[in-house]
Design a protein around this motif. Structure first.
Motif, PDB file in Angstrom:
ATOM      1  N   HIS A  76       0.835  -1.204   0.000  1.00 32.64           N
ATOM      2  CA  HIS A  76       0.000   0.000   0.000  1.00 32.64           C
ATOM      3  C   HIS A  76       0.870   1.253   0.000  1.00 32.64           C
ATOM      4  CE1 HIS A  76      -2.997   2.915   1.502  1.00 32.64           C
ATOM      5  NE2 HIS A  76      -2.164   3.155   2.515  1.00 32.64           N
ATOM      6  N   LYS A  77       1.949   1.255   0.757  1.00 30.89           N
ATOM      7  CA  LYS A  77       2.848   2.412   0.773  1.00 30.89           C
ATOM      8  C   LYS A  77       3.502   2.613  -0.594  1.00 30.89           C
ATOM      9  CE  LYS A  77       3.928   2.064   5.728  1.00 30.89           C
ATOM     10  NZ  LYS A  77       3.990   3.372   6.377  1.00 30.89           N
ATOM     11  N   LEU A  78       3.965   1.499  -1.186  1.00 31.51           N
ATOM     12  CA  LEU A  78       4.620   1.588  -2.493  1.00 31.51           C
ATOM     13  C   LEU A  78       3.691   2.179  -3.552  1.00 31.51           C
ATOM     14  CD1 LEU A  78       6.460  -1.864  -2.603  1.00 31.51           C
ATOM     15  CD2 LEU A  78       7.546   0.377  -2.433  1.00 31.51           C
ATOM     16  N   LEU A  79       2.414   1.849  -3.468  1.00 29.02           N
ATOM     17  CA  LEU A  79       1.445   2.293  -4.486  1.00 29.02           C
ATOM     18  C   LEU A  79       0.896   3.687  -4.206  1.00 29.02           C
ATOM     19  CD1 LEU A  79      -0.564  -1.026  -4.949  1.00 29.02           C
ATOM     20  CD2 LEU A  79       1.302  -0.145  -6.373  1.00 29.02           C
ATOM     21  N   THR A  80       1.231   4.252  -3.056  1.00 35.39           N
ATOM     22  CA  THR A  80       0.734   5.588  -2.710  1.00 35.39           C
ATOM     23  C   THR A  80       1.881   6.583  -2.570  1.00 35.39           C
ATOM     24  OG1 THR A  80       0.668   4.891  -0.376  1.00 35.39           O
ATOM     25  CG2 THR A  80      -1.399   4.781  -1.628  1.00 35.39           C
ATOM     26  N   GLY A  81       2.934   6.364  -3.378  1.00 33.86           N
ATOM     27  CA  GLY A  81       3.992   7.364  -3.492  1.00 33.86           C
ATOM     28  C   GLY A  81       5.112   7.264  -2.495  1.00 33.86           C
ATOM     29  N   ARG A  82       5.226   6.141  -1.780  1.00 31.03           N
ATOM     30  CA  ARG A  82       6.287   6.006  -0.779  1.00 31.03           C
ATOM     31  C   ARG A  82       7.173   4.805  -1.132  1.00 31.03           C
ATOM     32  NH1 ARG A  82       2.228   5.815   4.131  1.00 31.03           N
ATOM     33  NH2 ARG A  82       0.837   5.237   2.417  1.00 31.03           N
ATOM     34  N   GLN A  83       8.122   5.048  -2.022  1.00 31.43           N
ATOM     35  CA  GLN A  83       8.954   3.952  -2.507  1.00 31.43           C
ATOM     36  C   GLN A  83      10.375   3.976  -1.949  1.00 31.43           C
ATOM     37  OE1 GLN A  83       8.734   3.306  -6.725  1.00 31.43           O
ATOM     38  NE2 GLN A  83       6.535   3.687  -6.810  1.00 31.43           N
ATOM     39  N   ASP A  84      10.681   4.971  -1.129  1.00 29.39           N
ATOM     40  CA  ASP A  84      11.999   5.032  -0.510  1.00 29.39           C
ATOM     41  C   ASP A  84      11.994   4.182   0.756  1.00 29.39           C
ATOM     42  OD1 ASP A  84      14.472   5.550   0.497  1.00 29.39           O
ATOM     43  OD2 ASP A  84      14.201   7.716   0.718  1.00 29.39           O
ATOM     44  N   PHE A  85      12.388   2.924   0.605  1.00 28.62           N
ATOM     45  CA  PHE A  85      12.400   1.980   1.719  1.00 28.62           C
ATOM     46  C   PHE A  85      13.790   1.852   2.346  1.00 28.62           C
ATOM     47  CE2 PHE A  85       8.189   1.238   0.988  1.00 28.62           C
ATOM     48  CZ  PHE A  85       7.672   0.015   1.370  1.00 28.62           C
ATOM     49  N   ASP A  86      14.700   2.761   2.001  1.00 26.96           N
ATOM     50  CA  ASP A  86      16.077   2.614   2.482  1.00 26.96           C
ATOM     51  C   ASP A  86      16.184   2.677   3.999  1.00 26.96           C
ATOM     52  OD1 ASP A  86      16.996   2.318  -0.064  1.00 26.96           O
ATOM     53  OD2 ASP A  86      17.697   4.384  -0.292  1.00 26.96           O
ATOM     54  N   ARG A  87      15.290   3.430   4.646  1.00 27.20           N
ATOM     55  CA  ARG A  87      15.329   3.541   6.114  1.00 27.20           C
ATOM     56  C   ARG A  87      14.005   3.087   6.722  1.00 27.20           C
ATOM     57  NH1 ARG A  87      19.366   5.209   8.434  1.00 27.20           N
ATOM     58  NH2 ARG A  87      18.233   5.787  10.334  1.00 27.20           N
ATOM     59  N   LEU A  88      13.400   2.085   6.100  1.00 23.16           N
ATOM     60  CA  LEU A  88      12.162   1.533   6.628  1.00 23.16           C
ATOM     61  C   LEU A  88      12.337   1.129   8.093  1.00 23.16           C
ATOM     62  CD1 LEU A  88       9.267   0.339   6.062  1.00 23.16           C
ATOM     63  CD2 LEU A  88      10.437  -1.816   5.561  1.00 23.16           C
ATOM     64  N   ARG A  89      11.438   1.623   8.961  1.00 21.17           N
ATOM     65  CA  ARG A  89      11.414   1.308  10.398  1.00 21.17           C
ATOM     66  C   ARG A  89      12.627   1.840  11.159  1.00 21.17           C
ATOM     67  NH1 ARG A  89       9.487  -3.840  12.785  1.00 21.17           N
ATOM     68  NH2 ARG A  89      11.636  -4.484  12.508  1.00 21.17           N
ATOM     69  N   HIS A  90      13.423   2.698  10.511  1.00 20.50           N
ATOM     70  CA  HIS A  90      14.545   3.341  11.191  1.00 20.50           C
ATOM     71  C   HIS A  90      14.236   4.825  11.348  1.00 20.50           C
ATOM     72  CE1 HIS A  90      17.424  -0.068  11.077  1.00 20.50           C
ATOM     73  NE2 HIS A  90      16.676  -0.426  10.042  1.00 20.50           N
ATOM     74  N   ALA A  91      14.879   5.477  12.294  1.00 21.47           N
ATOM     75  CA  ALA A  91      14.607   6.884  12.578  1.00 21.47           C
ATOM     76  C   ALA A  91      14.716   7.714  11.311  1.00 21.47           C
ATOM     77  CB  ALA A  91      15.578   7.402  13.638  1.00 21.47           C
ATOM     78  N   GLY A  92      13.702   8.529  11.056  1.00 26.29           N
ATOM     79  CA  GLY A  92      13.689   9.375   9.880  1.00 26.29           C
ATOM     80  C   GLY A  92      13.164   8.696   8.630  1.00 26.29           C
ATOM     81  N   GLY A  93      12.943   7.390   8.677  1.00 29.69           N
ATOM     82  CA  GLY A  93      12.430   6.651   7.534  1.00 29.69           C
ATOM     83  C   GLY A  93      10.962   6.311   7.694  1.00 29.69           C
ATOM     84  N   LEU A  94      10.455   5.502   6.759  1.00 30.87           N
ATOM     85  CA  LEU A  94       9.058   5.119   6.786  1.00 30.87           C
ATOM     86  C   LEU A  94       8.747   4.241   8.000  1.00 30.87           C
ATOM     87  CD1 LEU A  94       8.413   4.157   3.038  1.00 30.87           C
ATOM     88  CD2 LEU A  94       7.665   6.240   4.212  1.00 30.87           C
ATOM     89  N   SER A  95       7.547   4.421   8.519  1.00 33.32           N
ATOM     90  CA  SER A  95       7.068   3.556   9.583  1.00 33.32           C
ATOM     91  C   SER A  95       6.756   2.177   9.013  1.00 33.32           C
ATOM     92  CB  SER A  95       5.802   4.167  10.197  1.00 33.32           C
ATOM     93  OG  SER A  95       5.136   3.225  11.021  1.00 33.32           O
ATOM     94  N   GLY A  96       6.804   1.160   9.867  1.00 29.91           N
ATOM     95  CA  GLY A  96       6.432  -0.179   9.453  1.00 29.91           C
ATOM     96  C   GLY A  96       4.935  -0.420   9.502  1.00 29.91           C
ATOM     97  N   TYR A  97       4.170   0.605   9.835  1.00 30.01           N
ATOM     98  CA  TYR A  97       2.712   0.518   9.932  1.00 30.01           C
ATOM     99  C   TYR A  97       2.114   1.739   9.229  1.00 30.01           C
ATOM    100  CZ  TYR A  97       3.532  -3.033  13.495  1.00 30.01           C
ATOM    101  OH  TYR A  97       3.944  -4.168  14.158  1.00 30.01           O
TER     102      TYR A  97
END
Length: 591
Positions: A76-97
């Protein structure tokens, strides 16, 4: 194709024939990114086609799509404009939820299970009252989450109404572990084409079962559901970990959540020690039984189940039922050990209070992942348990500083004839710290029974307290309370022998150990000032545990800064310094 998609509208413009190739791209992206950063791999690989179909049929955010639990929202994140997963679940990156701060497509941050149907019920009522009848409401709920009581409370209301809510049942036969109970048996019958759906009996129109990895079939079913105009259940059959051989073959869900480089992020360290000791206790005590809420492996209770299969109960995602069932077991002469994440104890507070504590029943709660948990974010930090448990009459709460004290305290808890709890953090257990003496029920770790400063760290905060004490010039005593609630009278008496007491805990500042200890000193007439170091009373973001503890002044530097502040006449650090003021960290450190 994936890199060119910045919104669901662009997805809807792609031809249907492109979906298989796009699904392949998404799976490769997930495996590559999540293997590097860590995160929920299995659940997201299983909903690729389902998520594509949802965003091709419904127009988010105009149409409301609510994800139950939310750990399967990466696609859902990938399809709604959030494709930068480099810092997924890390500070400053995308949330895991789902995260409202990230996107208008994330309506709710519901990373506790079994809530989506109630959200959907409320959203549908709101849209009807506002006469926004062209807006659809979709709730995506897993078969595992369907074992939770809130789902059935919501289904009872939804099925009796004419509001057009679409319930997408993502049935992969699992939550964290295989789905248990009568719900699982009924869904198995539906998968086999046997019998009438219970959902029909509740007032829903039932569609299914549908191949959850066939995008065209999913789109057709979802379009029919949207057009129906009444509550509909679309039963989709998916495979957890689809497209990744190791994840598909994973029968114990080590691939549900993985760490960086694909390493399993399941229970290690503290959990393993607890699990091993609990089995040893069960060897000696035939009255000891285990209970968990769909967390058999993450809480380590699978080791108990392996040896005593008839004495362990996995009740599904049903924390309230787990606790009151434990009360029944205790009433029947057993000693239940309820193993849950600290954050999930919140969901069963009424049952703990009125069903266990009111009857003074011997039930032990093992609270895994207490305090800062790190990458799972605000819904998973175990920062509320001490505050809640401190209001429960007769409740005893222990916090081990290391593996050895964990073993000892677990035995003490199980020997208690009333309610007790044992809390410990996520990750590897701390190195053992030998006691040099005793202070009431606690252990002296450094210094004596009088001096300049008394540090009272909760659990593994003892390590930071000892580091701070070694760097301070003043005569500093460090004492581990071991049993943090109720307050040990010996700790109250000892405070009068020191210029300052500093309490240190990774629980919220309001109502935790420090708050309770300061109140005990006031009631005893002791005028020694208390400085409380604890987590700010706010929802803390995801990030590395060590970094977050440092930001909250719960490391050696923060403790030194608290000791170095001269007494300003306050019993505890002003409460408003912890409310919505990130600069308070700098103030406390004197920077």
């Amino acid at each position: 194709m994936l890199e060119q998609l910045s919104s669901p509208a662009e997805l809807r413009r792609l031809p249907a024939g492109a979906m298989d190739a796009l699904a392949g791209e998404i799976r490769r992206k997930l495996v590559e990114s999540v293997s590097r950063t860590g995160g929920h791999l299995g659940p997201n690989l299983g909903v690729v086609e389902l998520t594509l179909a949802l965003h091709r049929v419904f127009e988010s955010p105009r149409d409301a799509i609510v994800w139950d639990t939310g750990h399967q929202s990466y696609v859902h994140k990938l399809l709604t404009g959030r494709q930068d997963f480099d810092r997924l679940r890390h500070a400053g990156g995308l949330s895991g939820y789902p995260s409202r701060a990230e996107s208008e497509h994330d309506l709710v941050e519901n990373s506790h299970a079994s809530t989506a149907l109630s959200y959907a019920d409320g959203l549908a009522k709101a849209f009807a009252l506002r006469q926004e009848n062209d807006r659809a409401v979709v709730a995506v709920v897993g078969d595992g989450a369907l074992t939770g009581g809130m789902c059935w409370e919501a289904l009872n209301n939804l099925g009796a109404a004419d509001r057009p809510v679409v319930v997408v049942l993502n049935d992969n036969g699992r939550s964290y572990s295989p789905t248990v109970g009568g719900v699982a048996a009924h869904l198995a019958e539906l998968r086999d084409g046997c019998g009438t759906s219970l959902f029909d009996q509740l007032g829903f129109h039932y569609l299914g079962p549908i191949d959850g990895h066939h995008t065209a079939a999913l789109e057709a079913a979802l379009r029919s559901a949207r057009a129906y105009g009444r509550p509909v259940v679309v039963h989709c059959l998916t495979s957890k970990g689809k497209g990744h051989a190791d994840a598909e073959a994973d029968l114990v869900d080590h691939m549900h959540t993985i760490g960086p480089a694909g390493k399993s992020a399941s229970s290690v360290g503290w959990t393993d020690i607890m699990a091993e000791e609990l089995v040893a206790i069960a060897d000696e005590r035939p009255d000891v039984v285990g209970i968990t809420a769909a967390m058999l492996h993450p809480t380590g209770l699978h080791q108990f189940a392996r040896k005593f299969s008839d004495r362990v109960y996995d009740v599904g995602i049903a924390e309230q039922h787990a606790v009151t069932s434990a009360a029944g077991l205790a009433t029947g002469g057993m000693h239940p050990v309820v193993c849950v994440y600290a954050t999930f104890l919140n969901r069963a507070f009424d049952q703990l209070l009125m069903d266990v504590a009111l009857h003074r029943l011997p039930v032990t709660f093992v609270l895994d992942r207490a305090g800062i948990t790190g990458n799972d974010g605000p819904s998973h930090h175990g920062m509320w348990d001490l505050s809640l448990l401190g209001t429960v009459p007769g409740m005893r709460v222990a916090a081990p500083r290391d593996g050895s004290s964990l073993r000892a305290l677990l035995r003490e808890a199980v020997s208690w004839d009333g309610p007790s709890a044992l809390r410990f953090p996520k990750g590897s257990a701390s190195a053992d710290i030998a006691a040099i003496g005793h202070l009431g029920r606690g252990d002296l770790l450094r210094g004596g029974l009088g001096g300049d400063t008394l540090l009272l760290p909760v659990g593994p905060c003892a390590h930071a307290a000892l580091q701070a004490a070694d760097r301070l010039d003043e005569a500093v005593t460090v004492a581990d309370p071991r049993w943090v609630l109720p307050i040990d009278p010996a700790l109250v008496r000892a405070a009068g022998n020191f210029r300052l007491v500093v309490t240190i805990e990774d629980n919220g500042v309001a109502g935790g150990f420090g708050d309770t200890y300061a109140r005990a000193l006031r009631e005893a007439g002791c005028r020694t000032p208390v400085r409380t170091l604890a987590l700010r009373q706010e929802f803390l973001a995801h990030g590395d545990r060590g970094t977050q503890l440092s930001e909250q002044c719960l490391d050696a530097d923060g403790i030194i800064a608290a000791v170095s502040r001269r007494n300003d006449g306050a019993d505890i650090l002003p409460y408003d310094r912890y409310i919505g003021e990130p600069a308070s960290v700098k103030v406390l450190r004197g920077r």
